[in-house]
Design an enzyme around this catalytic site. Structure first.
Site, PDB file in Angstrom:
ATOM      1  N   PRO A 199     -25.122   5.348 -16.501  1.00  0.00           N
ATOM      2  CA  PRO A 199     -26.202   6.077 -17.179  1.00  0.00           C
ATOM      3  C   PRO A 199     -25.694   6.589 -18.532  1.00  0.00           C
ATOM      4  CG  PRO A 199     -25.076   7.580 -15.750  1.00  0.00           C
ATOM      5  CD  PRO A 199     -24.291   6.286 -15.711  1.00  0.00           C
ATOM      6  N   GLU A 210     -26.437   6.441  -7.139  1.00  0.00           N
ATOM      7  CA  GLU A 210     -26.197   7.842  -7.529  1.00  0.00           C
ATOM      8  C   GLU A 210     -27.373   8.233  -8.417  1.00  0.00           C
ATOM      9  OE1 GLU A 210     -23.631   9.822  -6.655  1.00  0.00           O
ATOM     10  OE2 GLU A 210     -22.458   8.358  -5.544  1.00  0.00           O
ATOM     11  N   LEU A 270     -36.155  17.480 -15.017  1.00  0.00           N
ATOM     12  CA  LEU A 270     -36.389  17.754 -16.436  1.00  0.00           C
ATOM     13  C   LEU A 270     -35.395  17.036 -17.342  1.00  0.00           C
ATOM     14  CD1 LEU A 270     -37.270  21.506 -16.074  1.00  0.00           C
ATOM     15  CD2 LEU A 270     -38.779  19.713 -16.968  1.00  0.00           C
ATOM     16  N   CYS A 306     -26.900  15.437 -14.034  1.00  0.00           N
ATOM     17  CA  CYS A 306     -27.649  15.166 -12.799  1.00  0.00           C
ATOM     18  C   CYS A 306     -27.580  16.344 -11.832  1.00  0.00           C
ATOM     19  CB  CYS A 306     -27.130  13.899 -12.137  1.00  0.00           C
ATOM     20  SG  CYS A 306     -25.361  13.951 -11.824  1.00  0.00           S
TER      21      CYS A 306
HETATM   22  P1  NAD Z   1     -31.718   5.016 -16.210  1.00  0.00           P
HETATM   23  O1  NAD Z   1     -32.065   4.767 -14.793  1.00  0.00           O
HETATM   24  O2  NAD Z   1     -32.785   4.984 -17.233  1.00  0.00           O
HETATM   25  O3  NAD Z   1     -30.614   3.953 -16.716  1.00  0.00           O
HETATM   26  C1  NAD Z   1     -29.469   3.653 -15.940  1.00  0.00           C
HETATM   27  C2  NAD Z   1     -29.069   2.224 -16.229  1.00  0.00           C
HETATM   28  O4  NAD Z   1     -30.115   1.332 -15.816  1.00  0.00           O
HETATM   29  C3  NAD Z   1     -28.793   1.923 -17.693  1.00  0.00           C
HETATM   30  O5  NAD Z   1     -27.586   1.190 -17.762  1.00  0.00           O
HETATM   31  C4  NAD Z   1     -30.002   1.097 -18.135  1.00  0.00           C
HETATM   32  O6  NAD Z   1     -29.662   0.129 -19.086  1.00  0.00           O
HETATM   33  C5  NAD Z   1     -30.483   0.423 -16.868  1.00  0.00           C
HETATM   34  N1  NAD Z   1     -31.966   0.253 -16.839  1.00  0.00           N
HETATM   35  C6  NAD Z   1     -32.886   1.109 -17.328  1.00  0.00           C
HETATM   36  N2  NAD Z   1     -34.121   0.667 -17.043  1.00  0.00           N
HETATM   37  C7  NAD Z   1     -33.980  -0.505 -16.364  1.00  0.00           C
HETATM   38  C8  NAD Z   1     -34.901  -1.441 -15.764  1.00  0.00           C
HETATM   39  N3  NAD Z   1     -36.205  -1.251 -15.813  1.00  0.00           N
HETATM   40  N4  NAD Z   1     -34.394  -2.517 -15.117  1.00  0.00           N
HETATM   41  C9  NAD Z   1     -33.059  -2.698 -15.031  1.00  0.00           C
HETATM   42  N5  NAD Z   1     -32.158  -1.848 -15.576  1.00  0.00           N
HETATM   43  C10 NAD Z   1     -32.591  -0.760 -16.229  1.00  0.00           C
HETATM   44  O7  NAD Z   1     -30.920   6.410 -16.208  1.00  0.00           O
HETATM   45  P2  NAD Z   1     -30.413   7.249 -17.443  1.00  0.00           P
HETATM   46  O8  NAD Z   1     -31.598   7.731 -18.214  1.00  0.00           O
HETATM   47  O9  NAD Z   1     -29.332   6.544 -18.180  1.00  0.00           O
HETATM   48  O10 NAD Z   1     -29.730   8.474 -16.697  1.00  0.00           O
HETATM   49  C11 NAD Z   1     -30.445   9.595 -16.272  1.00  0.00           C
HETATM   50  C12 NAD Z   1     -30.703   9.562 -14.788  1.00  0.00           C
HETATM   51  O11 NAD Z   1     -29.485   9.316 -14.096  1.00  0.00           O
HETATM   52  C13 NAD Z   1     -31.208  10.891 -14.257  1.00  0.00           C
HETATM   53  O12 NAD Z   1     -32.200  10.658 -13.288  1.00  0.00           O
HETATM   54  C14 NAD Z   1     -29.974  11.499 -13.619  1.00  0.00           C
HETATM   55  O13 NAD Z   1     -30.243  12.458 -12.636  1.00  0.00           O
HETATM   56  C15 NAD Z   1     -29.296  10.308 -13.083  1.00  0.00           C
HETATM   57  N6  NAD Z   1     -27.882  10.557 -12.915  1.00  0.00           N
HETATM   58  C16 NAD Z   1     -27.360  10.638 -11.674  1.00  0.00           C
HETATM   59  C17 NAD Z   1     -26.018  10.912 -11.501  1.00  0.00           C
HETATM   60  C18 NAD Z   1     -25.402  10.999 -10.145  1.00  0.00           C
HETATM   61  O14 NAD Z   1     -24.169  11.002 -10.074  1.00  0.00           O
HETATM   62  N7  NAD Z   1     -26.149  11.070  -9.075  1.00  0.00           N
HETATM   63  C19 NAD Z   1     -25.199  11.095 -12.620  1.00  0.00           C
HETATM   64  C20 NAD Z   1     -25.767  11.002 -13.865  1.00  0.00           C
HETATM   65  C21 NAD Z   1     -27.107  10.722 -14.012  1.00  0.00           C
END
Ligand code: NAD
Length: 436
Positions: A118, A215, A338, A249
């Site tokens: 992410p 995650e 948020l 997160c």
């Molecule tokens: P995201 O889901 O938008 O993106 C994550 C990854 O998925 C990126 O590498 C992106 O290129 C890819 N991606 C995005 N849309 C896609 C699609 N439609 N099809 C295939 N791949 C796609 O997440 P983000 O905005 O980078 O991160 C924020 C989110 O991550 C929040 O919900 C946060 O809570 C969560 N997060 C969780 C943890 C944890 O350890 N549980 C840690 C950090 C962030």
């Protein structure tokens, strides 16, 4: 940034399959050496990481040292100190029905792992899972987020300096590249990101019956009991809510405070925000202007009362530290995670009702925080809220212990990692029986 064509991605994948088949990664010395190479490359590129993370997310060196580089180096050192012990097969008793025989459990590598990162802690959340892939004896392709391009470039450089591409490599890209990568028959997928994309990942993995760790995120409550130390609670809110502009997160998403202490708590919190986070960009940068606009419209739509903040600056990619009082469960601020520096405040009068409402509206969050001097009461509340992780009188830092598994439950994810849990996650438990 130029992205690789799918044919080049396929060639990297095939090269990793072939390299895994050589069994080079089965050797524990090879894995330890890989950890040392990774450590050296991270340290060598430390300055470049500071610059890139400042550009992409406005992170200070202190935040980078704590939550990006520091966390990765601690995990490497912990793994180096313990890997010899982890890899020893576990002997188990032989029951009468299959005697005589020797039985044991071996942790077997999966093969070619895929790590999808992410944007919010782009170094930590790609390299800490990579440590798991390495100690487990896998090869690995990493796709960092396309929304933090400077940092993703440095990550690629680190990996290229440390490893041959048939062992560990970075593939840059966004949705299209990820969609293609997800069509490949990986042996293991480790995804960190939003619940919606998590569903996309799990569906794609199902095609190849590839095991996944997800995650994810969610709305983490911070509940304040009537006897809480208010100064300490405010300290923790200032740190946990506003570090990395709320893009964490396990940040407390909303404040749920007993009505008897609400005014006193908010007075202290708002005073500190005004003094310590006065500028629109005091908490750092929001990842994209689009996300700034999303936060801005949420605050414009709220039926709560803004006490401080609510300034948006699209050019600076910034949103000011914001506290919104008198928020109800059906407010737009309470619809989804948020992921920004906005703290909605809800109040309650009765603990059991409050716990029910948390479970009803946003069940199984990634983390739950309860503040109060009656530790047994606080622990009892945590027991009643299913969640990935929990803390009494603290926020976020539980994620820095290699002795504690880190991961979600339900909509906040599945699977866990850190320390030995990373090793267990990135390996298959193979049962072996040897008869005479
Ligand atoms: P995201 O889901 O938008 O993106 C994550 C990854 O998925 C990126 O590498 C992106 O290129 C890819 N991606 C995005 N849309 C896609 C699609 N439609 N099809 C295939 N791949 C796609 O997440 P983000 O905005 O980078 O991160 C924020 C989110 O991550 C929040 O919900 C946060 O809570 C969560 N997060 C969780 C943890 C944890 O350890 N549980 C840690 C950090 C962030």
């Amino acid at each position: 940034m130029n992205y690789l064509p799918t044919t080049a991605i396929d060639a990297l994948f095939s090269a990793q399959k072939a390299f895994f088949a050589t069994r080079a990664t089965a050797d524990v010395g090879f894995r330890k050496n890989a950890l040392k190479q990774l450590r050296a490359a991270v340290v060598k590129n430390q300055e470049a990481l500071y610059l890139a993370l400042a550009e992409d997310l406005g992170k200070t060196r202190e935040v980078v040292d704590l939550a990006e580089i520091g966390e990765v180096l601690h995990e490497i050192d912990f793994a180096l100190a313990n890997l010899d012990e982890w890899v020893v097969p576990e002997p188990v008793p032989t029951p009468e029905i299959i005697a005589p025989s020797e039985c044991y459990i071996v942790q077997e590598p999966y093969g070619v792992a895929y790590i999808i990162g992410p944007f919010n802690y782009p170094v930590n959340l790609t390299l800490t899972p990579l440590i798991g892939a390495i100690v487990g004896g896998n090869t690995c392709i990493i796709k960092p987020s396309e929304t933090t391009p400077e940092t993703s470039c440095v990550i690629e450089k680190i990996i290229a300096e440390a490893f041959a591409p048939e062992y560990v490599t970075v593939v840059q890209g966004g949705r299209d590249e990820n969609t293609h990568l997800l069509s490949l028959p990986f042996d293991f997928i480790f995804f960190t990101g939003s619940p919606n994309v998590g569903k996309v990942v799990m569906k794609a993995a199902a095609e190849h019956l590839t095991p996944v760790v997800l995650e994810l995120g969610g709305k983490c409550p911070l509940m304040v009991l009537p006897d809480a130390d208010l100064d300490h609670t405010v300290d923790q809110l200032m740190f946990g809510k506003f570090i990395n502009s709320g893009q964490t997160c396990i940040a407390p998403d909303y404040l749920y405070v007993h009505s008897s202490v609400k005014d006193a708590l908010l007075q202290r919190l708002v005073d500190r925000v005004k003094v310590e986070l006065p500028e629109v960009n005091s908490t750092g940068k929001i990842v994209t202007a689009h996300q700034v606009a999303r936060l801005d419209s949420l605050v414009k739509e709220t039926r709560g009362k803004v006490l401080v903040g609510a300034q948006a600056d699209l050019d600076k990619r910034a949103f000011s530290a914001t506290v919104v009082d008198k928020v109800q469960w059906n407010d737009p601020l309470m619809a989804e995670e948020l992921f920004g520096p906005i703290l909605p405040v809800l109040e309650y009068d009765d603990v059991p009702t409050a716990v029910n409402l948390i479970n009803q509206h946003h069940p199984k969050p990634l983390a739950v925080y309860v503040f109060g001097k009656d530790i047994e009461l606080a622990k009892g509340i945590i027991d009643q809220i299913q969640s990935g992780d929990a803390q009494v009188n603290g926020v976020i830092v539980h994620a820095f212990s290699p002795h504690l598994p880190f991961g979600g439950i339900g909509a906040s994810g599945m699977g866990e990692y850190h320390g030995r849990f990373s090793y267990l996650t990135f390996t298959h438990k193979k049962s072996v029986r040897v008869a005479p």
